[in-house]
Design a protein around this motif. Structure first.
Motif, PDB file in Angstrom:
ATOM      1  N   THR A 140       0.855  -1.182   0.000  1.00  0.00           N
ATOM      2  CA  THR A 140       0.000   0.000   0.000  1.00  0.00           C
ATOM      3  C   THR A 140       0.893   1.235   0.000  1.00  0.00           C
ATOM      4  OG1 THR A 140      -1.712  -1.164   1.262  1.00  0.00           O
ATOM      5  CG2 THR A 140      -1.856   1.247   1.195  1.00  0.00           C
ATOM      6  N   VAL A 141       0.511   2.238  -0.758  1.00  0.00           N
ATOM      7  CA  VAL A 141       1.233   3.507  -0.777  1.00  0.00           C
ATOM      8  C   VAL A 141       0.287   4.605  -0.313  1.00  0.00           C
ATOM      9  CG1 VAL A 141       2.299   5.265  -2.280  1.00  0.00           C
ATOM     10  CG2 VAL A 141       2.902   2.837  -2.550  1.00  0.00           C
ATOM     11  N   TYR A 142       0.787   5.500   0.548  1.00  0.00           N
ATOM     12  CA  TYR A 142       0.026   6.685   0.946  1.00  0.00           C
ATOM     13  C   TYR A 142       0.760   7.930   0.482  1.00  0.00           C
ATOM     14  CZ  TYR A 142      -2.791   3.711   4.004  1.00  0.00           C
ATOM     15  OH  TYR A 142      -3.632   2.732   4.478  1.00  0.00           O
ATOM     16  N   ILE A 143       0.016   8.808  -0.184  1.00  0.00           N
ATOM     17  CA  ILE A 143       0.523  10.124  -0.577  1.00  0.00           C
ATOM     18  C   ILE A 143      -0.243  11.150   0.249  1.00  0.00           C
ATOM     19  CG2 ILE A 143       0.799  11.789  -2.457  1.00  0.00           C
ATOM     20  CD1 ILE A 143       0.674   9.421  -4.421  1.00  0.00           C
ATOM     21  N   CYS A 144       0.483  11.981   0.991  1.00  0.00           N
ATOM     22  CA  CYS A 144      -0.169  13.010   1.797  1.00  0.00           C
ATOM     23  C   CYS A 144      -0.242  14.296   0.979  1.00  0.00           C
ATOM     24  CB  CYS A 144       0.593  13.239   3.096  1.00  0.00           C
ATOM     25  SG  CYS A 144      -0.227  14.398   4.212  1.00  0.00           S
ATOM     26  N   THR A 145      -1.462  14.712   0.639  1.00  0.00           N
ATOM     27  CA  THR A 145      -1.639  15.894  -0.204  1.00  0.00           C
ATOM     28  C   THR A 145      -1.998  17.141   0.603  1.00  0.00           C
ATOM     29  OG1 THR A 145      -3.989  15.442  -0.614  1.00  0.00           O
ATOM     30  CG2 THR A 145      -2.388  14.437  -2.134  1.00  0.00           C
ATOM     31  N   GLU A 146      -2.380  16.945   1.884  1.00  0.00           N
ATOM     32  CA  GLU A 146      -2.663  18.068   2.788  1.00  0.00           C
ATOM     33  C   GLU A 146      -2.471  17.589   4.223  1.00  0.00           C
ATOM     34  OE1 GLU A 146      -3.278  21.241   2.639  1.00  0.00           O
ATOM     35  OE2 GLU A 146      -3.479  21.450   0.458  1.00  0.00           O
ATOM     36  N   GLY A 147      -2.038  18.493   5.105  1.00  0.00           N
ATOM     37  CA  GLY A 147      -2.009  18.211   6.533  1.00  0.00           C
ATOM     38  C   GLY A 147      -0.850  17.342   6.968  1.00  0.00           C
ATOM     39  N   ASP A 148      -1.020  16.706   8.147  1.00  0.00           N
ATOM     40  CA  ASP A 148      -0.013  15.771   8.654  1.00  0.00           C
ATOM     41  C   ASP A 148      -0.713  14.699   9.479  1.00  0.00           C
ATOM     42  OD1 ASP A 148      -0.076  16.845  11.526  1.00  0.00           O
ATOM     43  OD2 ASP A 148       0.537  18.629  10.386  1.00  0.00           O
ATOM     44  N   TYR A 149      -0.033  13.565   9.665  1.00  0.00           N
ATOM     45  CA  TYR A 149      -0.667  12.433  10.340  1.00  0.00           C
ATOM     46  C   TYR A 149       0.393  11.529  10.957  1.00  0.00           C
ATOM     47  CZ  TYR A 149       0.602   9.432   6.339  1.00  0.00           C
ATOM     48  OH  TYR A 149       1.288   8.733   5.385  1.00  0.00           O
ATOM     49  N   THR A 150      -0.078  10.641  11.809  1.00  0.00           N
ATOM     50  CA  THR A 150       0.775   9.650  12.456  1.00  0.00           C
ATOM     51  C   THR A 150       0.294   8.259  12.079  1.00  0.00           C
ATOM     52  OG1 THR A 150       1.201  11.107  14.333  1.00  0.00           O
ATOM     53  CG2 THR A 150       1.580   8.766  14.684  1.00  0.00           C
ATOM     54  N   LEU A 151       1.232   7.399  11.721  1.00  0.00           N
ATOM     55  CA  LEU A 151       0.925   5.996  11.480  1.00  0.00           C
ATOM     56  C   LEU A 151       1.502   5.200  12.648  1.00  0.00           C
ATOM     57  CD1 LEU A 151       1.152   4.028   8.165  1.00  0.00           C
ATOM     58  CD2 LEU A 151       2.167   3.062  10.231  1.00  0.00           C
ATOM     59  N   THR A 152       0.669   4.382  13.283  1.00  0.00           N
ATOM     60  CA  THR A 152       1.111   3.556  14.405  1.00  0.00           C
ATOM     61  C   THR A 152       1.073   2.093  13.995  1.00  0.00           C
ATOM     62  OG1 THR A 152       0.214   5.180  15.967  1.00  0.00           O
ATOM     63  CG2 THR A 152       0.737   2.996  16.840  1.00  0.00           C
ATOM     64  N   ALA A 153       2.224   1.423  14.115  1.00  0.00           N
ATOM     65  CA  ALA A 153       2.320   0.009  13.749  1.00  0.00           C
ATOM     66  C   ALA A 153       3.225  -0.702  14.755  1.00  0.00           C
ATOM     67  CB  ALA A 153       2.890  -0.146  12.345  1.00  0.00           C
ATOM     68  N   ASN A 154       2.762  -1.825  15.258  1.00  0.00           N
ATOM     69  CA  ASN A 154       3.542  -2.622  16.219  1.00  0.00           C
ATOM     70  C   ASN A 154       4.049  -1.775  17.388  1.00  0.00           C
ATOM     71  OD1 ASN A 154       3.252  -4.921  14.525  1.00  0.00           O
ATOM     72  ND2 ASN A 154       4.975  -4.213  13.269  1.00  0.00           N
ATOM     73  N   GLY A 155       3.195  -0.858  17.840  1.00  0.00           N
ATOM     74  CA  GLY A 155       3.541  -0.057  19.011  1.00  0.00           C
ATOM     75  C   GLY A 155       4.450   1.128  18.748  1.00  0.00           C
ATOM     76  N   THR A 156       4.842   1.327  17.496  1.00  0.00           N
ATOM     77  CA  THR A 156       5.731   2.444  17.141  1.00  0.00           C
ATOM     78  C   THR A 156       4.966   3.477  16.326  1.00  0.00           C
ATOM     79  OG1 THR A 156       7.635   0.942  17.102  1.00  0.00           O
ATOM     80  CG2 THR A 156       7.917   3.072  16.031  1.00  0.00           C
ATOM     81  N   GLN A 157       5.228   4.761  16.605  1.00  0.00           N
ATOM     82  CA  GLN A 157       4.568   5.842  15.874  1.00  0.00           C
ATOM     83  C   GLN A 157       5.517   6.453  14.851  1.00  0.00           C
ATOM     84  OE1 GLN A 157       3.071   8.609  18.844  1.00  0.00           O
ATOM     85  NE2 GLN A 157       1.133   7.502  18.957  1.00  0.00           N
ATOM     86  N   TYR A 158       4.990   6.736  13.677  1.00  0.00           N
ATOM     87  CA  TYR A 158       5.748   7.360  12.599  1.00  0.00           C
ATOM     88  C   TYR A 158       4.966   8.581  12.131  1.00  0.00           C
ATOM     89  CZ  TYR A 158       7.674   2.604  12.490  1.00  0.00           C
ATOM     90  OH  TYR A 158       8.242   1.401  12.830  1.00  0.00           O
ATOM     91  N   SER A 159       5.644   9.712  12.004  1.00  0.00           N
ATOM     92  CA  SER A 159       4.963  10.959  11.632  1.00  0.00           C
ATOM     93  C   SER A 159       5.263  11.344  10.187  1.00  0.00           C
ATOM     94  CB  SER A 159       5.399  12.092  12.564  1.00  0.00           C
ATOM     95  OG  SER A 159       4.975  11.810  13.879  1.00  0.00           O
ATOM     96  N   PHE A 160       4.220  11.788   9.482  1.00  0.00           N
ATOM     97  CA  PHE A 160       4.358  12.196   8.086  1.00  0.00           C
ATOM     98  C   PHE A 160       3.578  13.472   7.836  1.00  0.00           C
ATOM     99  CE2 PHE A 160       4.666   7.532   8.272  1.00  0.00           C
ATOM    100  CZ  PHE A 160       5.978   7.398   7.841  1.00  0.00           C
ATOM    101  N   LYS A 161       3.923  14.153   6.739  1.00  0.00           N
ATOM    102  CA  LYS A 161       3.326  15.460   6.449  1.00  0.00           C
ATOM    103  C   LYS A 161       3.024  15.593   4.965  1.00  0.00           C
ATOM    104  CE  LYS A 161       7.832  17.699   5.854  1.00  0.00           C
ATOM    105  NZ  LYS A 161       8.508  16.421   5.591  1.00  0.00           N
TER     106      LYS A 161
END
Length: 320
Positions: A271-292
Motif C-alpha cells: 500500500t502507498v500513501y501520498i499526503c496531499t494536505e495536513g499531517d498524520y501519524t501511522l502507528t504500527a507494532n507499538g511504534t509511531q511514525y509521523s508524516f506530512k
C-alpha cells in the motif's frame, strides 16, 4: 523483513516547464528553479528509489524486492509481476504547459521498448485560477485530421481543454492525447514506465536554442482517436477509503483523515500513501511514525494492521 513504513529519497527532475512549487508547497529540496518532477517511488531503470529511513536506509528498492519480494510486494503482486515494482509515483509542478503527448499501451510498449505501457491518473493538488488540462479529442478524430491540424499548428482546436481545481481526479488510459497545463501541481500514479511520445511542444527551445525531440510517427498508432471521459467523481466520507480510480493496474482511494482510522490488510499487495494536505501519524507494532504534506510512503504487504491518526488528506494506492 523488518516491517515499517518506508519513505524514499525524492528523485528530482529539471524540466523546461518546471518551477519552484515542489519546494514552496511540498518542501522538496529542489536543485533548480525549473524543477518539474519529484519521483517519489520508482523502479525505472537508472532512477531506482533509495530508502531514507529506518533499518533499510540507503538500500535501493530493487535490493529489498529481491531479498523480500513477497513481504514487500504482496503475494498477488509478486505472482503477477515478479520482483519488480509495477507503479511509479510522482509530484509534478507545471509552471508552463507540458508538451502534448501520448503513451503506448502494454503491447506496443513491450514490442518497441521492452517496457510496460503507461496508464496513469492525476490528482490535482493545486491549480492557479484559470488553470486547465488537455485530455482527448473534442470529437471523434482520425490520423488524417490530427496530422493536418498538427502540421498547421492548430492542433489545440480539436483537443478537449478542461478547467481544473484542487481535488479533481483524472484517469488517463493509454492512447489518450493529453497535456498538463500551466499553474498546476499534480500527484501522478502510473505504471512503471518512462515511455512518452511527444507530439507538440509549443515550438519551445531550451537555453541553447534547441527544441526537444518529437515522436509524431510513433504516436500515430498509439493514439485513441475517440472521445474519452477522463474525469472521475468520488465520495469523500471521512476516515474512509473512498475509491476514485479502480483499474487492472492500480486502485486509488481518497482518504480524508480527521481523527483515527484503523487499517486491516490481507497481504496480497503493498500500500502507498501520498499526503496531499495536513499531517498524520501511522502507528504500527507499538511504534509511531509521523508524516506530512508531500510525503509518499510505502507500506510493505507484510505489515497488515496499523492505524492512521491526525488531520490530513491521503491518497491510498494498492493493487486489487
Amino acid at each position: 523483513m523488518e516491517l515499517y513504513p518506508l519513505i524514499f529519497e525524492p528523485i528530482l527532475k529539471d524540466r523546461i516547464w518546471g518551477g519552484t512549487k515542489l519546494k514552496n508547497d511540498l518542501g522538496k529540496n529542489i536543485p533548480t528553479e525549473t524543477t518539474g518532477e519529484s519521483w517519489e517511488l520508482s523502479d525505472v531503470a537508472g532512477d531506482v528509489s533509495v530508502v531514507k529511513n529506518g533499518t533499510y536506509e540507503g538500500k535501493p528498492l530493487t535490493e529489498l524486492m529481491n531479498t523480500y519480494p513477497e513481504a514487500l510486494l504482496g503475494s498477488k503482486v509478486y505472482q503477477q509481476y515478479g520482483a519488480q515494482f509495477p507503479l511509479l509515483f510522482k509530484f509534478l509542478d507545471a509552471r508552463s504547459d507540458l508538451s502534448i503527448q501520448v503513451h503506448p499501451n502494454d503491447e506496443l510498449a513491450k514490442e518497441r521498448h521492452d517496457s510496460f505501457g503507461k496508464t496513469e491518473m492525476w490528482y490535482i493538488m493545486q491549480a492557479d485560477e484559470g488553470a486547465r488540462i488537455i485530455v482527448g479529442f473534442k470529437e471523434k478524430s482520425s490520423p488524417e485530421e490530427y496530422l493536418e491540424h498538427l502540421e498547421n499548428k492548430n492542433l489545440i482546436e480539436i483537443l478537449n481543454e478542461v478547467p481544473v481545481k484542487a481535488g479533481d481526479v483524472f484517469f488517463l488510459e493509454t492512447g489518450t492525447i493529453h497535456a498538463i497545463g500551466t499553474g498546476i501541481v499534480i500527484a501522478e500514479i502510473q505504471q512503471t514506465s518512462d515511455i512518452t511520445y511527444r507530439i507538440y511542444d509549443w515550438d519551445r527551445v531550451d537555453a541553447n536554442g534547441k527544441s526537444r525531440e518529437l515522436h509524431v510517427e510513433q504516436a500515430l498508432d498509439a493514439m485513441n482517436y475517440n472521445t474519452t471521459d477522463t474525469k472521475k467523481e468520488y465520495t469523500k466520507v471521512l476516515n474512509t477509503s473512498n475509491i476514485a480510480v479502480d483499474c487492472p493496474y492500480f486502485t486509488t482511494a481518497y482518504l480524508p483523515l480527521t481523527g483515527e482510522a484503523n487499517v486491516d490488510k490481507e497481504g496480497s499487495s503493498f500500500t502507498v500513501y501520498i499526503c496531499t494536505e495536513g499531517d498524520y501519524t501511522l502507528t504500527a507494532n507499538g511504534t509511531q511514525y509521523s508524516f506530512k504534506k508531500g510525503d509518499t510512503i510505502l507500506i510493505p504487504a507484510g505489515l497488515k494492521q496499523y492505524s492512521l491518526s491526525g488531520k490530513a488528506t491521503l491518497l491510498e494506492i494498492y493493487i486489487s
